[in-house]
Every structure is written in C-alpha cells, then in structure tokens.
Design a protein around this motif. Structure first.
Motif, PDB file in Angstrom:
ATOM      1  N   SER A 118      16.974  11.727 -13.833  1.00 18.06           N
ATOM      2  CA  SER A 118      17.020  10.495 -13.913  1.00 18.06           C
ATOM      3  C   SER A 118      16.444   9.676 -12.895  1.00 18.06           C
ATOM      4  O   SER A 118      15.770   8.611 -12.698  1.00 18.06           O
ATOM      5  N   TYR A 119      16.595  10.105 -11.660  1.00 19.79           N
ATOM      6  CA  TYR A 119      16.109   9.431 -10.417  1.00 19.79           C
ATOM      7  C   TYR A 119      15.320  10.288  -9.639  1.00 19.79           C
ATOM      8  O   TYR A 119      15.321  11.675  -9.501  1.00 19.79           O
ATOM      9  N   VAL A 120      14.162   9.777  -8.957  1.00 19.83           N
ATOM     10  CA  VAL A 120      13.133  10.610  -8.199  1.00 19.83           C
ATOM     11  C   VAL A 120      13.290   9.596  -6.679  1.00 19.83           C
ATOM     12  O   VAL A 120      13.066   8.560  -6.592  1.00 19.83           O
ATOM     13  N   THR A 121      13.210  10.511  -5.716  1.00 20.16           N
ATOM     14  CA  THR A 121      13.121   9.826  -4.288  1.00 20.16           C
ATOM     15  C   THR A 121      11.646  10.189  -3.739  1.00 20.16           C
ATOM     16  O   THR A 121      11.532  11.477  -3.755  1.00 20.16           O
ATOM     17  N   ARG A 122      11.091   9.293  -3.060  1.00 24.30           N
ATOM     18  CA  ARG A 122       9.940   9.566  -2.504  1.00 24.30           C
ATOM     19  C   ARG A 122      10.120   8.984  -0.980  1.00 24.30           C
ATOM     20  O   ARG A 122      10.764   7.612  -0.795  1.00 24.30           O
ATOM     21  N   ALA A 123       9.489   9.579   0.113  1.00 26.51           N
ATOM     22  CA  ALA A 123       9.679   8.796   1.404  1.00 26.51           C
ATOM     23  C   ALA A 123       8.072   8.767   1.860  1.00 26.51           C
ATOM     24  O   ALA A 123       7.266   9.721   1.824  1.00 26.51           O
ATOM     25  N   VAL A 124       7.757   7.524   2.424  1.00 27.70           N
ATOM     26  CA  VAL A 124       6.370   7.381   2.752  1.00 27.70           C
ATOM     27  C   VAL A 124       6.296   6.819   4.093  1.00 27.70           C
ATOM     28  O   VAL A 124       7.122   6.267   4.662  1.00 27.70           O
ATOM     29  N   ARG A 125       5.533   7.641   5.083  1.00 33.09           N
ATOM     30  CA  ARG A 125       5.263   7.401   6.360  1.00 33.09           C
ATOM     31  C   ARG A 125       4.034   7.097   6.578  1.00 33.09           C
ATOM     32  O   ARG A 125       3.069   7.821   6.239  1.00 33.09           O
ATOM     33  N   GLN A 144       0.952  -1.149  -0.052  1.00 34.91           N
ATOM     34  CA  GLN A 144      -0.097   0.078  -0.041  1.00 34.91           C
ATOM     35  C   GLN A 144       1.024   1.279  -0.032  1.00 34.91           C
ATOM     36  O   GLN A 144       0.675   1.972  -0.580  1.00 34.91           O
ATOM     37  N   ALA A 145       2.087   1.272   0.771  1.00 31.81           N
ATOM     38  CA  ALA A 145       3.041   2.232   0.562  1.00 31.81           C
ATOM     39  C   ALA A 145       3.426   2.470  -0.774  1.00 31.81           C
ATOM     40  O   ALA A 145       3.612   3.788  -1.318  1.00 31.81           O
ATOM     41  N   LEU A 146       3.752   1.265  -1.567  1.00 27.50           N
ATOM     42  CA  LEU A 146       4.298   1.456  -2.894  1.00 27.50           C
ATOM     43  C   LEU A 146       3.108   2.172  -3.803  1.00 27.50           C
ATOM     44  O   LEU A 146       3.357   2.927  -4.766  1.00 27.50           O
ATOM     45  N   VAL A 147       1.853   1.730  -3.426  1.00 24.97           N
ATOM     46  CA  VAL A 147       0.844   2.270  -4.325  1.00 24.97           C
ATOM     47  C   VAL A 147       0.748   3.770  -4.065  1.00 24.97           C
ATOM     48  O   VAL A 147       0.472   4.664  -5.214  1.00 24.97           O
ATOM     49  N   SER A 148       1.021   4.119  -2.852  1.00 24.60           N
ATOM     50  CA  SER A 148       0.881   5.570  -2.762  1.00 24.60           C
ATOM     51  C   SER A 148       1.922   6.175  -3.322  1.00 24.60           C
ATOM     52  O   SER A 148       1.855   7.339  -3.952  1.00 24.60           O
ATOM     53  N   VAL A 177       2.868  10.892   1.875  1.00 30.62           N
ATOM     54  CA  VAL A 177       4.092  10.968   0.803  1.00 30.62           C
ATOM     55  C   VAL A 177       4.858  12.175   0.692  1.00 30.62           C
ATOM     56  O   VAL A 177       4.049  13.110   0.582  1.00 30.62           O
ATOM     57  N   ASP A 178       6.170  11.923   1.141  1.00 28.19           N
ATOM     58  CA  ASP A 178       6.798  13.102   0.863  1.00 28.19           C
ATOM     59  C   ASP A 178       8.009  13.268  -0.020  1.00 28.19           C
ATOM     60  O   ASP A 178       8.548  12.321  -0.333  1.00 28.19           O
ATOM     61  N   ARG A 179       7.678  14.353  -1.023  1.00 27.33           N
ATOM     62  CA  ARG A 179       8.430  14.383  -2.390  1.00 27.33           C
ATOM     63  C   ARG A 179       9.918  14.951  -2.064  1.00 27.33           C
ATOM     64  O   ARG A 179      10.122  16.022  -1.861  1.00 27.33           O
ATOM     65  N   VAL A 180      10.759  14.108  -1.686  1.00 26.31           N
ATOM     66  CA  VAL A 180      12.031  14.344  -1.169  1.00 26.31           C
ATOM     67  C   VAL A 180      12.872  14.992  -2.341  1.00 26.31           C
ATOM     68  O   VAL A 180      13.564  16.027  -2.276  1.00 26.31           O
ATOM     69  N   ARG A 181      13.152  14.193  -3.474  1.00 23.35           N
ATOM     70  CA  ARG A 181      14.056  14.715  -4.643  1.00 23.35           C
ATOM     71  C   ARG A 181      13.259  14.631  -5.975  1.00 23.35           C
ATOM     72  O   ARG A 181      12.700  13.221  -6.290  1.00 23.35           O
ATOM     73  N   ASP A 182      13.254  15.526  -7.013  1.00 26.05           N
ATOM     74  CA  ASP A 182      12.664  15.231  -8.195  1.00 26.05           C
ATOM     75  C   ASP A 182      14.018  15.577  -8.987  1.00 26.05           C
ATOM     76  O   ASP A 182      14.416  16.518  -9.344  1.00 26.05           O
ATOM     77  N   LEU A 222      11.625   4.507   2.179  1.00 21.49           N
ATOM     78  CA  LEU A 222      12.128   5.443   1.189  1.00 21.49           C
ATOM     79  C   LEU A 222      12.350   4.621  -0.248  1.00 21.49           C
ATOM     80  O   LEU A 222      13.174   3.659  -0.140  1.00 21.49           O
ATOM     81  N   CYS A 223      11.806   5.208  -1.295  1.00 24.71           N
ATOM     82  CA  CYS A 223      11.747   4.627  -2.420  1.00 24.71           C
ATOM     83  C   CYS A 223      12.281   5.435  -3.401  1.00 24.71           C
ATOM     84  O   CYS A 223      12.540   6.770  -3.391  1.00 24.71           O
ATOM     85  N   SER A 224      13.258   4.949  -4.468  1.00 24.99           N
ATOM     86  CA  SER A 224      14.041   5.520  -5.258  1.00 24.99           C
ATOM     87  C   SER A 224      13.362   5.029  -6.741  1.00 24.99           C
ATOM     88  O   SER A 224      13.245   3.765  -6.927  1.00 24.99           O
ATOM     89  N   PHE A 225      13.074   5.909  -7.606  1.00 25.21           N
ATOM     90  CA  PHE A 225      12.559   5.748  -9.075  1.00 25.21           C
ATOM     91  C   PHE A 225      13.538   6.178  -9.976  1.00 25.21           C
ATOM     92  O   PHE A 225      13.881   7.098 -10.013  1.00 25.21           O
ATOM     93  N   GLN A 226      13.541   5.332 -11.095  1.00 27.21           N
ATOM     94  CA  GLN A 226      14.607   5.607 -12.208  1.00 27.21           C
ATOM     95  C   GLN A 226      13.864   5.591 -13.522  1.00 27.21           C
ATOM     96  O   GLN A 226      12.861   4.778 -13.909  1.00 27.21           O
ATOM     97  N   ARG A 227      14.202   6.305 -14.397  1.00 23.64           N
ATOM     98  CA  ARG A 227      13.607   6.253 -15.858  1.00 23.64           C
ATOM     99  C   ARG A 227      14.472   5.095 -16.485  1.00 23.64           C
ATOM    100  O   ARG A 227      15.638   4.861 -16.168  1.00 23.64           O
ATOM    101  N   PRO A 228      13.859   4.146 -17.375  1.00 24.58           N
ATOM    102  CA  PRO A 228      14.436   3.214 -17.860  1.00 24.58           C
ATOM    103  C   PRO A 228      15.903   3.720 -18.787  1.00 24.58           C
ATOM    104  O   PRO A 228      15.806   4.759 -19.566  1.00 24.58           O
ATOM    105  N   GLU A 229      16.819   2.900 -18.694  1.00 25.71           N
ATOM    106  CA  GLU A 229      18.171   3.114 -19.515  1.00 25.71           C
ATOM    107  C   GLU A 229      18.572   1.691 -20.173  1.00 25.71           C
ATOM    108  O   GLU A 229      19.402   0.956 -19.485  1.00 25.71           O
TER     109      GLU A 229
END
Length: 577
Positions: free
Chosen positions: A380-387, A339-343, A372-377, A399-406
């Motif tokens: 290539s990488y996006v960081t989100r913190a979910v509490r 559920q945190a990942l869905v958020s 959801v806290d938008r830590v960094r945009d 703490l989630c890290s998202f990446q554009r496909p390479e």
C-alpha cells in the motif's frame, strides 16, 4: 784564404774572420767584444749540459724529463722519473711520505679476513671435533656454524630442507609476520648476507635459518594456530581494502563517465533560439525558435522548464535550471523540492506526503544532483528518500511516502474559512507593490518595491491577497489566492503536486489529502504562524480549492532571528532592505 791543395791545411767552419786592417778600435771596444764572446760560449755550454742530462738515467733507472716544449700549450707536468709505486692505487712523489700506520692496518685486516675464511683445523682427538647434532657426523657446514651457530652436516642440511633451508627477509615478513626491526637484529635473528641475484646495485639479501625463524615466530604469536589465524585476518583485511579501493576507483570512473556522457549529450542537444513575444489572433503571447520553428507559450515554458530534471543513471537525476530570487542567499527552495519530487515520481505512483529538510544554501551556477534511495516497497505504501548534492555537499534531504488510492475509506477535513472574497474581487500582489511604491517616500522601500515587482512579473505563479484575519486565539491568519500562469491543459495528479511546490514556501512536512485539484485554477492558501521562540518559528498552512476541498496541509520550521547587537551598540544597526 789558403787553398787546400797549396798549403795542405783543412777548412774550418766557420772560417776565421780577419778584422779589417783599416778598422781602428779603442781598447774599450775590444774589451766589450771579448766579454760578449765569452758570455755566448757559456750559454752554449749550459744548453749542451741540459741536453746530455736528459739522455742519461737516474737512480730509478729512468730518464729525467727535459725542458717542456712551449709549442705544446698549457698542461700539467708530472715527472714520471720521480714517481714510485706504493701499491695503493695512486702515484706518489718521492718527496711525500707514505702513512705506514694506515698500511699496517690494511695488512692486519687482510690477515683477519684470510683467517676467518680458513676452516678450523681438525683435531686428532675425535672428542674435540664438533659433530652434527642429527647424525653425529664431523662433516660440519662451517658457514652455518659461524653465522647461525648451528651444528649440522651437509648431508642433513640437504635431506631436511623443512628445518635447515634458508628463508629470505620477504618470506619471513609475509609468512611468519615478523617485522623489519626484528629481522635486522643480529643477536635476535642471525642472518647471512649474500649478493642480490637480481641486480648488483640492489642491497644484499638477508637469509635466515628456517627452524630459528619458526621458533621465534611460535614464541611471538603463541602457537602455529595463532599465527595462521593472524595471517588469515591480515589477508582478509588486505582483500577488503583492495576491494574497497576498487569500488572507489570504479565509482570515480562511473562519475567521470557520466559527466562525459552528459556533456556530450548536452553539446548535441538543440538549443532553441526564441525571438520576441508575438501575440496571436486570440491575444495569447507566443515565441518561435528561429532554427526549428518550435513555438512555446512563455509562461507555460517557464514553469515546466523549472521542474525538469535529467536522468543520469538509475536513481540519479540532475537539475536543468535553477532560479535565484533577488536578495536571496541561495536558490529557491520550492524549486528544489519540486525537482526532488519529480525525481521521486519517476520511480513510483502519485505521492501522498513528504518530509524534507534544507541543510545548506545552494548556488544557481552549479547543477544539483538528486540521488533517490528506494527505502521501502510495500503493497500500500512506498517510501523514497531523495538527497540533493551540490559540489560534494548535501544541501537538502527529503523523505516521500507514496500510497495506492483507497477511495472507500472514511473522509473528513477542516472547513475553509468563511466569507473569503473570490479571486476576481481581490487585488494582485503587483498592484499592492505599485501602490506602496507611489505612496512611500523612503528610497529603500521604493527600491524594494521595484525589485519585488520585477520578480513577480517574471514568476510563473500569479498571487492575489485575500486578506488578513485574526484567529480564535488572536493570531493573524493570512489568506492568498494563487495559480500557475498559462497552463493549457490539466496535468496528471503527480505533476499537479509538483507544480504546487513552486508556489509554496520551502516546507518541512507536506500532506495531500486529495488529488482533485488543478494548479491552473485558483487555490486558497491559508497561513498562520503558531509559535516562535529561541530563534525558530513554526508556520502552518492549508490549501483549498474554490469549492472548499482541502487538497494540501503543510508545516514549516525556520530560523527567525533578531539582531540584538544593536541594544549593546546602536552603531551596529544596519538596514535590512
């Protein structure tokens, strides 16, 4: 009886009665009759004397009070003829003496007050008269001189308000930052008391002379500039506290509004009422809602509803359903991670890796809020913190890290273990528990097997044991095949990773090297525990597709304790099952 005309005598009232001639009385009876007559006459004279006394005046010139009429009922009697005026506001009887000492003290106070109100005399010698220190005039304001010790005339007082005007206590406290004890000290700060003009029942006003207040304030704070700096500092702090309180009240109002809106929306939602599972022509089970006719697949509905969250505000989500495993202290950790990942996925593109920590156990009776806290945009990488918060306490942090496909980057992976039996050749976990239930004779083990079977049958994940092997270091390696039950279509990569979390143990670190997998197909889960010490254990896991592609790498650190109290006292040993 003689007539008036015949004898010329007057009638008497009452006329004398003549005793009968034939009445024979003894001397004793005659004597008793005479005594009764004399007593009656004495009572009559007494009544006449009382009546005549009430009509005469006494020494005070007042008429004495007569006999109280009994028909007036009970009441307190005061003989006003004996009352004197003592000028004390009370009526005192003559028998009570007035305290002459108290009366003398009152008269002395009156003389002192009259003496204070009198203006001092003006001497014939001009040198002996006080003069104004500004204009040298003898027209001194006696109130200022008596209260403040200030020699100033009425003209200078009116022409120089910046020096001789009067300040209230509130103005002294707000403008000059003086404290209440300092202002109440008569020797330190002389003040004039006047009746409060707002209301007579309020306390008297305290008025202070301006130049005396300024001199004391400069001495206290050092200089006018220091006073201005301190005043500005306090104004800023007051404004900051006011803004903080406003923000807190606004947050509370928003929270109450969100809860009200969510409750109204929840009440308006249509709740499906499904019947029993009916098998169709293809053998698949279906459930139909009696009210709207909506048809669902039981297995697919269970897994999808477990992952749903409701958006309450920007970056704020709420869980819809929570699953509590049997004999568990809190809700299932894999569901919380999913559920945190869905958020988090509602804000960004597909996920690359995550780090999470479970802090407290969660209750299945109260929804969980995901903030959801938008830590960094980045590019290539996006960081989100979910509490995750429940009942005002943080139970989970991710703490989630998202990446554009390479796709054109170097690629390598750890190979899949060799000679792993296919899923069709492996036995399901349910059959393992059923065989253990038949073979064992321990009641506790049987009860555990029944509970585990019931939980596995309701689970949306199908699991098969592929074996246990020894690694090169001698550590046991556990192999499991698992997949999501009844997934009609292949979901997008983001949702595939969310579904995968339901089948995994609650993880600390998870990395997805590849997006090419399907949770509806079999995945091999390789688990090895690398170390355990000091009540903690570390577990490493890898997930492969049947073709051998590594799709997920995970690590978990958990608390693993042994009850060592039984060594000191064997009676403390209790079964865990």
């Amino acid at each position: 009886m003689d007539t008036p005309g015949a004898s010329g005598s007057r009638y008497t009232t009452p006329p004398p009665r003549q005793l009968p001639q034939n009445l024979d009385l003894t001397p004793e009876q005659v004597k008793r009759i005479e005594l009764n007559r004399l007593k009656a006459k004495a009572r009559q004279r007494e009544r006449e004397a009382q009546t005549s006394a009430a009509s005469t005046t006494n020494a005070n010139g007042k008429r004495a009070m007569g006999v109280r009429d009994s028909r007036l009922g009970k009441y307190f009697e005061y003989d006003l003829s004996k009352m004197v005026n003592s000028k004390g506001g009370f009526l005192v009887e003559d028998g009570k003496e007035i305290d002459e000492e108290v009366r003398a003290k009152e008269k002395e106070r009156e003389r002192q007050r009259a003496k204070q109100n009198l203006e001092p005399p003006i001497y014939l010698d001009p040198k002996l008269n006080p003069r104004c220190k500004d204009c040298n005039s003898m027209d001194i304001d006696q109130t200022y001189k008596k209260v403040f010790g200030c020699l100033v005339c009425n003209k200078c007082k009116n022409e120089k308000p910046e020096r001789y005007s009067l300040l209230t206590k509130t103005e002294c406290k707000e403008d000059y930052l003086l404290t209440d004890p300092e202002l109440r000290d008569q020797e330190l700060m002389p003040h004039l008391l006047k009746a409060n003009p707002h209301k007579s029942t309020f306390a008297n006003m305290m008025l202070f002379l301006r130049y005396q207040v300024e001199e004391f304030a400069w001495k206290k704070w050092g200089s006018p500039e220091a006073l201005d700096a301190e005043w500005q500092k306090r104004v800023d702090e007051k404004k900051k506290k006011k803004n903080k309180k406003f923000e807190e009240d606004l947050k509370a109002l928003r929270r109450r509004t969100r809860e009200t809106v969510w409750q109204k929306r929840k009440d308006k939602e249509h709740k499906h009422v499904f019947g029993v599972v009916e098998k169709g022509a293809d053998g698949a089970g279906k459930q139909i809602c009696h009210e709207c006719g909506f048809t669902i697949d039981p297995g697919h509905e269970q897994i999808s509803s477990a992952l749903e969250v409701e958006q309450l505000d920007v970056n704020l989500y709420r869980s819809k359903t929570l699953y509590l495993p049997v004999h568990a202290r809190g809700v299932f950790g894999g569901q919380v991670i999913s559920q945190a990942l869905v958020s988090a996925n509602n804000c960004v593109d597909p996920m690359f890796s995550l780090h999470c920590y479970f802090l407290l156990s969660a209750s299945a009776a109260v929804p969980i809020l995901y903030n959801v806290d938008r830590v960094r945009d980045g590019r290539s990488y996006v960081t989100r913190a979910v509490r995750a918060v429940q009942r005002g306490r943080t139970i989970f942090i991710m703490l989630c890290s998202f990446q554009r496909p390479e796709p054109r980057q170097p690629t390598f992976q750890l190979l899949i273990p060799p000679n792993v039996p296919s899923p069709d050749a492996c036995e399901s976990i349910e059959l393992t528990y059923e065989r253990l239930f038949k073979e064992t004779t321990d009641k506790r083990v049987k009860e555990f097997c029944l509970t585990a079977l019931e939980e596995r049958r309701r689970s949306p994940i199908e699991v098969k044991l592929a074996g246990v092997r020894d690694s090169e270091n001698g550590l046991p390696v556990y192999l499991y095949w698992h997949k999501a039950k009844n997934t009609p279509v292949r979901y997008d990569p983001a949702f595939q990773k969310v579904v995968m979390q339901v089948s995994l143990m609650p993880l600390k670190v998870l990395t997805y090297p590849s997006d090419d997998f399907d949770c509806g197909d079999w995945l091999l889960y390789v688990i090895v525990s690398e170390a355990a010490a000091s009540g903690r254990g570390s577990v490493h896991g890898r997930m492969y597709t049947p073709s051998g592609t590594l799709v997920a790498v995970c690590n978990q650190e958990g608390v693993v304790r042994v009850d060592d109290r039984t060594e000191a006292d064997p009676s403390l040993a209790k079964p865990k099952l």
